[in-house]
Design a protein around this motif. Structure first.
Motif, PDB file in Angstrom:
ATOM      1  N   TRP A  19     -23.462  85.102 -14.769  1.00  0.00           N
ATOM      2  CA  TRP A  19     -23.842  86.428 -14.287  1.00  0.00           C
ATOM      3  C   TRP A  19     -25.357  86.542 -14.177  1.00  0.00           C
ATOM      4  O   TRP A  19     -26.093  86.068 -15.061  1.00  0.00           O
ATOM      5  CB  TRP A  19     -23.384  87.513 -15.257  1.00  0.00           C
ATOM      6  CG  TRP A  19     -21.936  87.836 -15.251  1.00  0.00           C
ATOM      7  CD1 TRP A  19     -21.291  88.795 -14.511  1.00  0.00           C
ATOM      8  CD2 TRP A  19     -20.908  87.217 -16.040  1.00  0.00           C
ATOM      9  NE1 TRP A  19     -19.949  88.801 -14.789  1.00  0.00           N
ATOM     10  CE2 TRP A  19     -19.693  87.836 -15.728  1.00  0.00           C
ATOM     11  CE3 TRP A  19     -20.929  86.186 -16.990  1.00  0.00           C
ATOM     12  CZ2 TRP A  19     -18.492  87.473 -16.328  1.00  0.00           C
ATOM     13  CZ3 TRP A  19     -19.744  85.809 -17.587  1.00  0.00           C
ATOM     14  CH2 TRP A  19     -18.541  86.445 -17.257  1.00  0.00           C
ATOM     15  N   ALA A  20     -25.840  87.190 -13.113  1.00  0.00           N
ATOM     16  CA  ALA A  20     -27.236  87.601 -13.068  1.00  0.00           C
ATOM     17  C   ALA A  20     -27.427  88.696 -14.124  1.00  0.00           C
ATOM     18  O   ALA A  20     -26.458  89.244 -14.656  1.00  0.00           O
ATOM     19  CB  ALA A  20     -27.592  88.119 -11.681  1.00  0.00           C
ATOM     20  N   VAL A  21     -28.671  89.006 -14.407  1.00  0.00           N
ATOM     21  CA  VAL A  21     -28.982  89.915 -15.514  1.00  0.00           C
ATOM     22  C   VAL A  21     -29.646  91.190 -15.010  1.00  0.00           C
ATOM     23  O   VAL A  21     -30.471  91.154 -14.092  1.00  0.00           O
ATOM     24  CB  VAL A  21     -29.901  89.193 -16.528  1.00  0.00           C
ATOM     25  CG1 VAL A  21     -30.493  90.158 -17.534  1.00  0.00           C
ATOM     26  CG2 VAL A  21     -29.113  88.103 -17.252  1.00  0.00           C
ATOM     27  N   LEU A  67     -28.926  90.255 -23.344  1.00  0.00           N
ATOM     28  CA  LEU A  67     -28.919  90.322 -21.885  1.00  0.00           C
ATOM     29  C   LEU A  67     -27.751  91.161 -21.378  1.00  0.00           C
ATOM     30  O   LEU A  67     -26.632  91.007 -21.847  1.00  0.00           O
ATOM     31  CB  LEU A  67     -28.829  88.910 -21.298  1.00  0.00           C
ATOM     32  CG  LEU A  67     -29.949  87.942 -21.697  1.00  0.00           C
ATOM     33  CD1 LEU A  67     -29.651  86.536 -21.176  1.00  0.00           C
ATOM     34  CD2 LEU A  67     -31.297  88.431 -21.185  1.00  0.00           C
ATOM     35  N   ALA A  68     -28.027  92.038 -20.423  1.00  0.00           N
ATOM     36  CA  ALA A  68     -26.991  92.881 -19.821  1.00  0.00           C
ATOM     37  C   ALA A  68     -26.511  92.247 -18.517  1.00  0.00           C
ATOM     38  O   ALA A  68     -27.324  91.943 -17.625  1.00  0.00           O
ATOM     39  CB  ALA A  68     -27.523  94.282 -19.556  1.00  0.00           C
ATOM     40  N   ARG A 113     -20.013  81.117 -25.143  1.00  0.00           N
ATOM     41  CA  ARG A 113     -20.771  82.214 -24.534  1.00  0.00           C
ATOM     42  C   ARG A 113     -22.251  82.047 -24.858  1.00  0.00           C
ATOM     43  O   ARG A 113     -22.603  81.680 -25.971  1.00  0.00           O
ATOM     44  CB  ARG A 113     -20.274  83.566 -25.039  1.00  0.00           C
ATOM     45  CG  ARG A 113     -20.948  84.768 -24.385  1.00  0.00           C
ATOM     46  CD  ARG A 113     -20.247  86.072 -24.765  1.00  0.00           C
ATOM     47  NE  ARG A 113     -20.756  87.176 -23.992  1.00  0.00           N
ATOM     48  CZ  ARG A 113     -21.738  87.992 -24.394  1.00  0.00           C
ATOM     49  NH1 ARG A 113     -22.292  87.814 -25.584  1.00  0.00           N
ATOM     50  NH2 ARG A 113     -22.152  88.973 -23.621  1.00  0.00           N
ATOM     51  N   GLY A 114     -23.094  82.318 -23.873  1.00  0.00           N
ATOM     52  CA  GLY A 114     -24.512  82.180 -24.128  1.00  0.00           C
ATOM     53  C   GLY A 114     -25.353  82.622 -22.955  1.00  0.00           C
ATOM     54  O   GLY A 114     -24.951  83.461 -22.148  1.00  0.00           O
ATOM     55  N   TYR A 115     -26.531  82.042 -22.862  1.00  0.00           N
ATOM     56  CA  TYR A 115     -27.507  82.441 -21.858  1.00  0.00           C
ATOM     57  C   TYR A 115     -28.023  81.203 -21.138  1.00  0.00           C
ATOM     58  O   TYR A 115     -27.805  80.073 -21.569  1.00  0.00           O
ATOM     59  CB  TYR A 115     -28.676  83.180 -22.517  1.00  0.00           C
ATOM     60  CG  TYR A 115     -29.397  82.347 -23.552  1.00  0.00           C
ATOM     61  CD1 TYR A 115     -30.462  81.515 -23.199  1.00  0.00           C
ATOM     62  CD2 TYR A 115     -29.011  82.374 -24.894  1.00  0.00           C
ATOM     63  CE1 TYR A 115     -31.119  80.737 -24.142  1.00  0.00           C
ATOM     64  CE2 TYR A 115     -29.670  81.595 -25.845  1.00  0.00           C
ATOM     65  CZ  TYR A 115     -30.723  80.784 -25.464  1.00  0.00           C
ATOM     66  OH  TYR A 115     -31.351  80.005 -26.407  1.00  0.00           O
ATOM     67  N   GLY A 116     -28.725  81.446 -20.049  1.00  0.00           N
ATOM     68  CA  GLY A 116     -29.310  80.344 -19.309  1.00  0.00           C
ATOM     69  C   GLY A 116     -30.431  80.843 -18.430  1.00  0.00           C
ATOM     70  O   GLY A 116     -30.788  82.028 -18.443  1.00  0.00           O
ATOM     71  N   LEU A 132     -29.719  84.220 -17.020  1.00  0.00           N
ATOM     72  CA  LEU A 132     -28.293  84.298 -16.730  1.00  0.00           C
ATOM     73  C   LEU A 132     -27.514  84.507 -18.022  1.00  0.00           C
ATOM     74  O   LEU A 132     -27.942  84.084 -19.087  1.00  0.00           O
ATOM     75  CB  LEU A 132     -27.801  83.006 -16.071  1.00  0.00           C
ATOM     76  CG  LEU A 132     -28.476  82.559 -14.765  1.00  0.00           C
ATOM     77  CD1 LEU A 132     -28.127  81.102 -14.473  1.00  0.00           C
ATOM     78  CD2 LEU A 132     -28.047  83.463 -13.607  1.00  0.00           C
ATOM     79  N   VAL A 133     -26.349  85.130 -17.906  1.00  0.00           N
ATOM     80  CA  VAL A 133     -25.358  85.148 -18.973  1.00  0.00           C
ATOM     81  C   VAL A 133     -24.252  84.191 -18.550  1.00  0.00           C
ATOM     82  O   VAL A 133     -23.836  84.189 -17.389  1.00  0.00           O
ATOM     83  CB  VAL A 133     -24.787  86.560 -19.213  1.00  0.00           C
ATOM     84  CG1 VAL A 133     -23.663  86.515 -20.250  1.00  0.00           C
ATOM     85  CG2 VAL A 133     -25.891  87.509 -19.671  1.00  0.00           C
TER      86      VAL A 133
END
Length: 201
Positions: free
Chosen positions: A61-63, A84-85, A25-28, A40-41
């Motif tokens: 996912w968009a944020v 990030l949500a 799990r992370g961000y981008g 992004l998530v």
């Protein structure tokens, strides 16, 4: 440093990919001509059923910017993702990763590997956008490079002609970069991210 342990029941053919097994799990961040840069998530899981391949599911996912904080690219993946949500799903895919049947079969020894050995792999990716992509490439200890060998799309799918991806294990996090040729544009940077392995419950 923790000792690497092969996942239970993993087929010997898949040992070169063993370090991917688990949930991440992370961000981008994503940016492409005509599409504004956006965070992004990302969640991705590699698992197996004992066959000579890994199964991968991936969702971006968009944020929701109003309910999110800024993320530094130096942050571990899980830490950044917590800031990030999630909003709507941006992209999702299911894939099968397998060493080429002609590839050598040898367990990875995380402490003794020189990093010079590589194994040919094939990756089949299916996306609900109407695309199926076949990638070919190689895996070395803690790094994977793949490029599209064939892109098949339905009559209603957007024009995507090529893609390349790189995955690397850096300080325990899974870093990735994707390049894309689509909508008449040449192959260029599309998205990148940083993921942390999630502990099993």
């Amino acid at each position: 440093m923790a000792t690497f342990t092969l996942p239970e029941g993993l087929a010997p053919e898949v040992y070169p990919l063993a370090w991917l097994v688990g949930s991440w799990r992370g961000y981008g961040v994503m940016s492409y001509p005509g599409v504004p840069e956006q965070p992004l998530v990302h969640e991705m899981t590699f698992d197996h059923d004992g066959g000579p391949y890994l199964r991968c599911t991936s969702t971006l996912w968009a944020v929701d910017a109003e309910h999110s904080s800024s993320v530094s690219q130096e942050m571990p993946g899980a830490v950044g993702a917590e800031l990030l949500a999630k909003a709507e799903v941006w992209a999702t895919e299911t894939a099968y990763w397998r060493p080429s049947p002609a590839a050598p079969e040898e367990p990875i020894d995380g402490e003794k590997s020189s990093g010079q050995r590589s194994t040919d792999i094939e990756v089949l990716v299916a996306q609900p956008t109407g695309h199926v992509v076949v990638y070919v490439g190689s895996v070395r200890p803690a790094r994977i490079d793949i490029v599209s060998d064939a892109v098949v799309r339905t009559a209603s799918a957007q024009d995507v002609s090529a893609s390349s991806r790189m995955y690397g294990l850096v300080q325990g996090d899974l870093l990735w970069v994707e390049e894309l040729a689509a909508f008449g544009h040449e192959l260029q940077s599309y998205a990148s991210g940083r993921l942390s392995r999630q502990e099993q419950a």
